[in-house]
Every structure is written in structure tokens, then in C-alpha cells.
Design an enzyme around this catalytic site. Structure first.
Site, PDB file in Angstrom:
ATOM      1  N   CYS A 261       0.757  -1.410  -0.018  1.00 11.27           N
ATOM      2  CA  CYS A 261      -0.078   0.056  -0.001  1.00 11.27           C
ATOM      3  C   CYS A 261       0.832   1.104   0.184  1.00 11.27           C
ATOM      4  CB  CYS A 261      -0.907   0.105   1.216  1.00 11.27           C
ATOM      5  SG  CYS A 261      -2.326  -1.089   1.070  1.00 11.27           S
ATOM      6  N   LYS A 264       3.190   2.077  -3.017  1.00 16.82           N
ATOM      7  CA  LYS A 264       2.418   2.404  -4.108  1.00 16.82           C
ATOM      8  C   LYS A 264       1.510   3.561  -4.243  1.00 16.82           C
ATOM      9  CE  LYS A 264      -1.040  -0.785  -4.834  1.00 16.82           C
ATOM     10  NZ  LYS A 264      -2.053   0.217  -4.946  1.00 16.82           N
TER      11      LYS A 264
END
Length: 438
Positions: A261, A264
Site C-alpha cells: 500500500c 504504491k
């Protein structure tokens, strides 16, 4: 209760599907991987996630949770379809929406009744507008379809708990019909629901994750300064934590964030800003700090040693954090290749991440260096000259300071998670380096 379909059986899709079944919905999870589907039909989770297999097995037995590769049958008469496929980053930092588009096309060609399509995947702001139009462009039957945004906020290692006991459920809709359906689907969870516009929901996901990433990078930046001026980052964090405006969470300094998470999502939001002619300076700084932080221990050790060539180097912890087998953006993936290039004999240990690491670095020779996999942390430490700690697993925390001194020669330890007290390690005769502590 509703008949639901979930596209994708990764962390997002599988956990969501299992938890929807747990509260009484009839759920069919769809994936293209037949071997994966067969495993899941037996109640075997393809990912390491505490509590997930128990929920899967309970709801498979109750007849509420199903798995299939036949998306046409799964989507045909579903009341709502949740999309939980991956949106991996492209080389430029943008989100790859190929999997989203593929599922959207399949949905358009399959649904035979009015249907709500709910995107749980993390997507750039404005994507769900395009998904709705894309589905309508390719509809095979004359049915009503709307798209809603319902971003997930689960953390790997506690995903089931995070879903069943979420601080809030974000729903982004553009009609009363879509909002009310989502509210009814989530009603059995008995959790706070925050209803906003579709684009706001998309932004809430990025803004939340990037804020936490900012917090981590800020503390790492302060930790690096602490080392230079003689302050202790753990004492600093403790003093900060009593301020309710700051809070006590995400104040631990270390060697950077990883996982599926934060890396990115920071890059994707920074890319989105650039596409709109805006420089998101705070997020860009968090990305830069994190990139440098991952190499902090390697640089410290390089200044201390002439070379790694011929040395046995123990690496304790491979995953980006405890409680998961996920290696994505883990510091181990940045540091182990450098050690191998320098000719080190690397012995690694991780309680759940070694099978995944073997896929990248099989046991044996890699250039001038070699890698072996230890069954226990003590095995990795035996005869080691240097030790790097990358993940704060309990099995690693349990190693006493004296064990490093007993097993290593010299006892040279670089701790990226500040597991130990500095005075205890030094009293045990360990040459100990950590993050942000004198």
C-alpha cells in the site's frame, strides 16, 4: 441478505469475501487461477493472514462462501459485485488499471439483472467514473448498473480484524439507490459509515495512506538527525505521543515502510498531482526519505567494515513487517542483493517469508555471494560476522542479547527496528547499531 460476487482473491478480495459471508451474505469469489481456486474450496488460504482460514472454513461449511473461475455464472445474478483486483504501479508511478478494465468488461458482458458494482481496489481519483461508463458501453443486457467506491483500510497481518472492527466504512456513491444498497450490505457489521461522493472516497483512501507514510518518513528523518545531535528517537517519540493532536501510532523509527500500500499509494498520488500540474511536495519528500532509509543500515555497516566479501552475514526478517508473508517493497529486497554482490555468505531467517524469498533468491550461489535458509534464527547467527535485523518478528525479539555474543564473531548487529535496548546489548558485549539512538 444479499447475493454478492467478489472479483479477485488477494488480500482485499479474499478477506472481504470471507467477512461478507461471516455476517450472512451469500458470496462467490472469482479468480482466474484454477489451482488457487481449488485450494480455497478446501478452506486453504493462499495468503498468510491470521484468522482468515478459520472464517473461510466456517462459511464454506455453512454454504455461504463459494469459489469459482466461472465469472459469467458468478456475476450473472449478483446483487452487487465487489472488485478487489490489484492495481500495481507502473515504472512511472502511475497505477496499472488493466485488471480493473478486464473485470469491468466481464461484468458488462455477464450481468442479467440490476447490479451495483463496488470498487474496493485503490484507484486514482476519477477512475470509478470511467469504470461506470466502460461497463455501460459494453452492457450485453438492458439492466441498471452503477459503480460505487468502497476503499479498504485493512493492514496485512490484521486484515480480518480490521474488516470486522473497522474504525469506519467509506462509501462513495452518486445516487440514493447505490448508497442505500451499500448501507444495507454493511448493516450487519454494525460499524460507522461515512457516505461521500465517489471521487472523495477515492481521495480519502490515498490521503489516509499517504498521511501515515508521511508520519513514518518524518519520524525516520528526525531519527537520523537524533543520531547526529545525540538525542534518542524513542525518548523523543514517547514525549510526542502524549500530545493527542499527534497520537502514539506510527511514531516508531526504522528502516522505512514497505508492503502493498504505502509505497504504491504515495507514488500514485504524487503522479496524479503531476498529471494535474501540481507538485505534491510533502508526499514526494516522504518517498525520497523512505528510499534512502532502506539503505541506512547497509551504509552504516559499509563504513564500519572494509568489505563484506567472505563474511557470513545473518539476515533476520525478510517480510516488510511481522504477521504477513508479503515481501513487497521489503528492505530485505534492497539489502540482500547488495550483500550478495559484495561476496557475502548470507544466511536468512523469517518464520513465514522464506518460501516467497526463495522464489527470488533460490538457495545457493548468486554472483560472488551465496544464500542459505536457516530453520531457526540461532542457525543464521551461528558463526556470523554481521547481523542485520529487518523485521521485528516475536521469534527475533526473543533472542537474548547474550545469544548474539555467544554465536557471532564479532558480535556486530545492525538493528533496523530498534528491538533492543542499547545499554543491554552493549553490556552483553555486542557492538550494536540501531536507528536514531546514540
Amino acid at each position: 441478505m444479499f447475493k454478492l460476487a467478489v472479483a479477485g482473491t488477494g488480500y482485499v478480495g479474499l478477506v472481504a469475501g470471507a467477512c461478507f459471508a461471516e455476517v450472512g451474505h451469500d458470496v462467490t469469489c472469482v479468480d482466474i487461477d484454477e489451482k488457487k481456486i481449488e485450494l480455497m474450496k478446501q478452506g486453504i488460504s493462499p495468503i498468510f493472514e491470521p484468522g482468515l482460514e478459520e472464517i473461510m472454513q466456517r462459511n464454506i461449511a455453512a454454504g455461504r462462501l463459494h469459489f469459482t473461475t466461472d465469472y459469467t455464472e458468478a456475476y450473472r445474478d449478483a446483487d452487487a459485485i465487489f472488485i478487489g483486483v490489484g492495481t500495481p504501479e507502473r515504472p512511472d508511478g502511475s497505477a496499472n488499471l488493466t485488471y480493473i478494465a478486464t473485470v469491468a468488461r466481464q461484468i458488462a458482458e455477464s450481468i442479467e439483472k440490476d447490479c451495483l458494482v463496488v470498487v474496493k481496489s485503490t484507484v486514482p481519483v476519477g477512475t470509478n467514473d470511467k469504470v461506470e461508463q466502460f461497463i455501460k458501453d459494453f452492457l450485453a443486457h438492458d439492466v441498471k448498473v452503477e459503480v460505487a467506491s468502497n476503499p479498504e483500510f485493512l493492514a496485512q497481518g490484521s486484515a480480518v480484524h480490521d474488516t470486522m472492527h473497522a474504525a469506519r466504512i467509506i462509501i462513495g456513491t452518486e445516487s440514493e439507490w447505490a448508497e442505500q444498497m451499500l448501507r444495507k450490505i454493511y448493516e450487519p457489521f454494525n460499524l460507522p459509515i461515512v457516505s461521500v461522493s465517489r471521487r472523495s472516497a477515492e481521495m480519502i483512501k490515498y490521503a489516509s495512506n499517504d498521511f501515515l507514510a508521511l508520519k513514518i518518513s518524518y519520524m525516520n528523518d528526525i531519527a537520523n538527525l537524533c543520531e547526529l545531535v545525540g538525542a534518542d528517537i524513542q525518548e523523543v517519540a514517547k514525549g510526542m505521543s502524549f500530545d493527542e493532536r499527534i497520537g502514539a501510532k506510527f511514531l516508531n523509527a526504522g528502516i522505512g515502510f514497505g508492503g502493498s500500500c504505502f509505497p504504491k499509494d504515495t507514488k500514485a498520488l504524487e503522479y496524479l498531482a503531476r498529471q494535474h500540474g501540481y507538485e505534491l511536495r510533502t508526499v514526494k519528500a516522504a518517498i525520497d526519505v523512505n528510499k534512502d532509509q532502506k539503505m541506512m543500515l547497509y551504509k552504516k555497516a559499509s563504513r564500519r567494515l572494509i568489505t563484506f566479501n567472505g563474511l557470513k552475514v545473518a539476515v533476520l526478517g525478510l517480510t516488510f513487517k511481522p504477521g504477513t508473508d508479503d515481501l513487497r517493497e521489503a528492505p530485505s529486497l534492497d539489502n540482500v542483493p547488495l550483500l550478495l554482490e559484495q561476496g557475502a555468505h548470507v544466511s536468512v531467517y523469517d518464520p513465514v517469508g522464506m518460501d516467497n524469498f526463495r522464489k527470488v533468491y533460490p538457495e545457493g550461489q548468486h554472483g560472488p555471494g551465496t544464500i542459505t535458509y536457516a530453520q531457526y534464527p540461532e542457525e543464521a547467527l551461528a558463526g556470523a560476522n554481521v547481523c542485520f535485523i529487518f523485521t521485528e518478528w516475536e521469534q527475533i525479539r526473543a533472542i537474548s542479547p547474550g545469544m548474539y555474543k555467544e554465536l557471532m564473531k564479532p558480535a556486530l548487529v545492525y538493528d533496523g527496528r530498534n528491538i533492543y535496548r542499547v545499554d543491554e546489548m552493549r553490556s552483553a558485549g555486542v557492538e550494536y547499531y540501531s536507528i536514531g539512538r546514540p
